[in-house]
Design a protein around this motif. Structure first.
Motif, short mmCIF file in Angstrom:
data_model
loop_
_atom_site.label_atom_id
_atom_site.label_comp_id
_atom_site.label_asym_id
_atom_site.label_seq_id
_atom_site.Cartn_x
_atom_site.Cartn_y
_atom_site.Cartn_z
N PRO A 195 -6.06 -8.28 3.35
CA PRO A 195 -5.83 -7.04 2.59
C PRO A 195 -5.83 -7.29 1.08
O PRO A 195 -6.47 -6.56 0.32
N TRP A 196 -5.13 -8.35 0.66
CA TRP A 196 -5.10 -8.61 -0.78
C TRP A 196 -6.50 -8.96 -1.29
O TRP A 196 -6.92 -8.47 -2.33
N ILE A 197 -7.21 -9.80 -0.54
CA ILE A 197 -8.54 -10.22 -1.00
C ILE A 197 -9.46 -9.03 -1.15
O ILE A 197 -10.13 -8.85 -2.17
N LEU A 198 -9.48 -8.15 -0.14
CA LEU A 198 -10.34 -6.97 -0.20
C LEU A 198 -9.97 -6.09 -1.39
O LEU A 198 -10.82 -5.67 -2.18
N LEU A 199 -8.67 -5.82 -1.53
CA LEU A 199 -8.24 -4.95 -2.63
C LEU A 199 -8.58 -5.59 -3.97
O LEU A 199 -8.97 -4.89 -4.91
N TYR A 200 -8.44 -6.92 -4.05
CA TYR A 200 -8.72 -7.54 -5.34
C TYR A 200 -10.21 -7.52 -5.65
O TYR A 200 -10.60 -7.37 -6.81
N LEU A 201 -11.03 -7.67 -4.64
CA LEU A 201 -12.47 -7.60 -4.88
C LEU A 201 -12.85 -6.23 -5.44
O LEU A 201 -13.60 -6.12 -6.41
N VAL A 202 -12.30 -5.17 -4.83
CA VAL A 202 -12.69 -3.81 -5.21
C VAL A 202 -12.00 -3.37 -6.50
O VAL A 202 -12.65 -2.85 -7.41
N VAL B 227 5.77 -4.01 1.71
CA VAL B 227 6.65 -4.78 2.59
C VAL B 227 5.82 -5.44 3.69
O VAL B 227 5.92 -6.64 3.93
N LEU B 228 4.98 -4.67 4.34
CA LEU B 228 4.20 -5.21 5.47
C LEU B 228 3.18 -6.25 4.98
O LEU B 228 3.12 -7.37 5.49
N LEU B 229 2.38 -5.86 3.98
CA LEU B 229 1.28 -6.74 3.59
C LEU B 229 1.75 -8.00 2.89
O LEU B 229 1.16 -9.06 3.05
N SER B 230 2.83 -7.90 2.10
CA SER B 230 3.29 -9.12 1.44
C SER B 230 3.97 -10.04 2.46
O SER B 230 3.95 -11.26 2.29
N TYR C 49 3.54 -15.08 4.78
CA TYR C 49 3.61 -15.99 5.93
C TYR C 49 2.38 -16.88 5.98
O TYR C 49 2.48 -18.10 6.14
N ALA C 50 1.20 -16.28 5.82
CA ALA C 50 -0.03 -17.06 5.90
C ALA C 50 -0.06 -18.15 4.81
O ALA C 50 -0.37 -19.30 5.08
N VAL D 100 -9.74 10.50 -8.72
CA VAL D 100 -8.91 11.00 -9.82
C VAL D 100 -8.29 12.32 -9.38
O VAL D 100 -9.00 13.21 -8.92
N GLY D 101 -6.96 12.43 -9.50
CA GLY D 101 -6.27 13.62 -9.02
C GLY D 101 -5.83 13.51 -7.57
O GLY D 101 -5.32 14.46 -7.00
N ARG D 102 -6.04 12.35 -6.96
CA ARG D 102 -5.63 12.16 -5.56
C ARG D 102 -4.62 11.01 -5.46
O ARG D 102 -4.69 10.05 -6.21
N PHE D 103 -3.71 11.14 -4.48
CA PHE D 103 -2.69 10.11 -4.30
C PHE D 103 -3.30 8.75 -3.97
O PHE D 103 -2.73 7.71 -4.29
N GLU D 104 -4.46 8.75 -3.32
CA GLU D 104 -5.09 7.48 -2.94
C GLU D 104 -5.24 6.55 -4.14
O GLU D 104 -5.13 5.32 -4.01
N ALA D 105 -5.48 7.14 -5.32
CA ALA D 105 -5.72 6.32 -6.51
C ALA D 105 -4.55 5.41 -6.81
O ALA D 105 -4.72 4.35 -7.42
N LEU D 106 -3.33 5.81 -6.41
CA LEU D 106 -2.17 4.94 -6.62
C LEU D 106 -1.77 4.21 -5.35
O LEU D 106 -1.28 3.09 -5.39
N ILE D 107 -2.00 4.85 -4.21
CA ILE D 107 -1.50 4.29 -2.95
C ILE D 107 -2.37 3.13 -2.46
O ILE D 107 -1.85 2.15 -1.93
N ILE D 108 -3.68 3.21 -2.67
CA ILE D 108 -4.55 2.15 -2.13
C ILE D 108 -4.56 0.89 -3.02
O ILE D 108 -4.24 -0.19 -2.53
N PRO D 109 -4.86 1.00 -4.33
CA PRO D 109 -4.85 -0.25 -5.11
C PRO D 109 -3.46 -0.86 -5.21
O PRO D 109 -3.32 -2.07 -5.35
N GLY D 110 -2.42 -0.04 -5.07
CA GLY D 110 -1.06 -0.56 -5.18
C GLY D 110 -0.50 -1.06 -3.87
O GLY D 110 0.69 -1.35 -3.76
N ALA D 111 -1.35 -1.19 -2.84
CA ALA D 111 -0.85 -1.51 -1.50
C ALA D 111 -0.18 -2.87 -1.42
O ALA D 111 0.73 -3.07 -0.62
N VAL D 112 -0.62 -3.81 -2.23
CA VAL D 112 0.03 -5.13 -2.20
C VAL D 112 -0.10 -5.77 -3.57
O VAL D 112 -1.13 -5.63 -4.24
N SER D 113 0.97 -6.41 -4.01
CA SER D 113 0.91 -7.05 -5.33
C SER D 113 1.08 -8.55 -5.20
O SER D 113 1.75 -9.04 -4.28
#
Lengths: 311, 278
Positions: free
Chosen positions: A33-40, B88-91, B96-97, B138-151
């Motif tokens: 997930p991180w890799i994909l998001l970072y690529l895009v 929480v889920l993705l991090s 773990y990996a 632009v103007g949609r929640f996805e713009a913040l929810i998708i790129p912000g999914a994992v930091s």
């Protein structure tokens, strides 16, 4: 000279590598997930930002994109407003970094001395850190404005004779914003430096005290040098974050040009204005790159010349 | 006797400065809450009074009736809750990996990931907007929810925590033939809860307080978040909407302050970790 092949450690054969890939392939799934998001949303924009600097481009009419070569770079270097914004932010950060870390150091040193109530004070000092910039700037604007509480007090005690409309001044806005930001962020410095002080071997303090060193001498000759890693970290992060200041200016009520005289214009605010008020997307992208280069150079210089480690 | 007296005097001075600092920090918050309970006239004429002369809830009523703040709360929560759950889920998975699954290339990817943290965010501002514009977000929640999914920072935080879990636990499960997903669910998740709590708190707070993201991508009245709405309502005339503004600043700040007081130790530690880990 030829060495027998067996001298080299045997390279992982492709079958062994393949075996480990097969055995641990879930690892790739978990980090994908991180890799994909970072690529895009990371690498692609990064490439795009270099690409955009060579064009005149606007959202409104993406069709007439014109190639301008290094035109945007030359324009940026010759743009007095960009340099004005850079001057503003450097003034702001010089005041902010000194005040915030100075205050943080003082309060950490005091908290280090007390045993009763240290946690309560730390909790309180951290309150502004967790509060949003927009809220704090709204409150700060009101407190510091003409007719606001702070100015009323300063008039009560005779420091000011009449209300000051500081937003209209040339240099006052950046200094007052630095003071409000000091109030917001000193808690971070306090917590980090306090953690650093707890990490110092107490025998150092004891030995110095036995030798008859005064509290101030101990602070200058032991505490400060031992806190170098923390102070260096704070400086590096402050410079990187601080030069990119943006929300504060809008939140305290300036327009996207930082006021009529651009007295509160910052580089990021300026590139925002170029992109969204003037639709100069290529130029805005160039300004972003110019600022990033300046930040990179300053960070490099700090790593090179500021003592960051214990002796 | 002499030294004892001097020590207590300097201790007194220490506490005096600490208390003065605490007052300076707390006063603006008290000022904000006090003004939220005043009438517009009193806000203008007696801004300093910490006890309202004629306490009123008009500002709070106005916030809900005139400014439609419920919609702003809804928008803010949609983004904040989504981003928090994702992180929480993705991090946890990535942490773990990176900590315990020795897949080939792991350390290189991890090193690269840490490197990306050094790139100033300003570089991404314009090109990301161009990208969002082109894909119609632009103007949609996805713009913040998708790129912000994992930091990266959250992954790093969880990875450091999981590194402390003994390898034997995981190896034993692998030898027993447990799949990585099972190990993650049965062994890692229960143990890593404190770190995930920190991730959740920091992410939620960051999203709740975020201003630049909503300004860029949710800048239309039906998508405004609380922070963006507050700025828009402030208007250009001093004193305009004064009652509502103070009520709104209080309402925006309260949830975070409450969270903070319940779990302040984790808050402070999380921030201190930021510095020690880098």
């Amino acid at each position: 000279m030829q060495l027998p092949a067996s001298v080299h450690s045997p390279p992982p054969t492709s079958s062994r590598l393949l075996h480990r890939v097969r055995q641990y392939w879930w690892g790739y799934v978990f980090v994908s997930p991180w890799i994909l998001l970072y690529l895009v949303f990371g690498l692609y924009p990064l490439v795009l930002s270099f690409f955009l600097t060579f064009f005149n481009y606007s959202f409104v009419t993406p069709g007439d994109r014109t190639f301008v070569g290094l035109g945007n770079w030359i324009r940026g270097i010759e743009d007095p407003l960009f340099w004005k914004s850079l001057y503003n932010i450097i003034l702001n950060q010089a005041v902010f970094i000194l005040l915030k870390n100075g205050l943080g150091l003082l309060l950490a040193a005091l908290l280090f001395r007390v045993t009763i109530g240290a946690r309560i004070f730390r909790t309180i000092y951290f309150l502004p850190v967790i509060t949003s910039t927009v809220v704090l700037m709204t409150v700060g604007d009101n407190l510091a404005g003409p007719g606001g509480a702070v100015q009323l007090w300063l008039m009560d005690i005779g420091v000011l004779s009449k209300p000051v409309f500081w937003k209209a001044y040339d240099t006052l806005p950046m200094i007052i914003i630095a003071i409000i930001n000091t109030w917001k962020w000193f808690g971070i410095s306090t917590v980090i430096l306090l953690a650093g002080m707890y990490g110092i071997d107490p025998r150092l303090f004891e030995a110095a005290a036995v030798d008859g060193a005064s509290g101030l001498q101990i602070f200058r000759n032991i505490t400060i040098p031992m806190l170098r890693p923390q102070l260096f970290f704070l400086l590096v992060v402050d410079v990187i974050n601080g030069l990119q200041m943006f929300g504060e200016i809008l939140s305290i009520g300036f327009n996207v040009y930082g006021g009529i005289k651009n007295q509160a214009l910052t580089p990021v605010l300026y590139l925002y204005a170029q992109a969204f008020d003037q639709a100069n997307v290529g130029y805005a992208s160039t300004l972003g790159l110019m600022l990033a280069v300046i930040i990179a150079v300053l960070t490099f210089l700090q790593f090179k010349f500021v003592p960051s480690r214990l002796d | 006797m002499q030294t004892h007296k001097r020590i207590s005097l300097s201790l007194l001075l220490t506490y005096a400065i600490l208390i003065a600092g605490a007052i300076v920090v707390v006063y603006p918050f008290a000022y904000m809450v006090a003004n939220s309970l005043k009438t517009g006239r009193e806000i203008m004429h007696a801004p300093r009074a910490l006890l309202p002369e004629e306490p009123t809830l008009r500002g709070y009523k106005g916030v809900f009736e005139e400014l439609n703040v419920l919609l702003l709360f809804r928008n803010t929560l949609i983004v904040a809750v989504a981003v928090t759950l994702e992180n929480v889920l993705l991090s946890a998975l990535a942490g773990y990996a990176f900590a315990k699954i020795p897949f080939p290339g792991r350390d290189k990817i991890f090193g690269f990931m840490l490197l990306t943290m050094m790139i100033p965010g300003v570089l991404f501002l314009i090109p990301t907007y161009v990208l969002m514009y082109n894909i119609g977000w632009v103007g949609r929640f996805e713009a913040l929810i998708i790129p912000g999914a994992v930091s990266v920072f959250n992954i790093f935080l969880v990875r450091q925590f999981i590194t402390g879990i003994p390898d034997e636990l995981i190896e034993a499960a692998r030898i027993d033939g447990a799949r990585e997903t099972t190990i993650f669910r049965r062994i890692i998740l229960p143990l890593v809860r404190p770190a995930l709590g920190t991730v959740a708190i920091l992410t939620f707070m960051g999203s709740w307080n975020d201003f630049m993201g909503p300004l860029l991508y949710l800048n239309r009245p039906d998508r405004w978040t609380l922070q963006l709405g507050l700025l828009q309502f402030r208007g250009t005339v001093p004193g305009e909407n004064a009652e509502q503004i103070w009520a709104l600043t209080t309402l925006i700040t309260l949830p975070i302050l409450l969270m903070y007081f319940f779990i302040q130790e984790q808050f402070v530690k999380a921030f201190a970790n930021v510095s020690l880990s880098k």
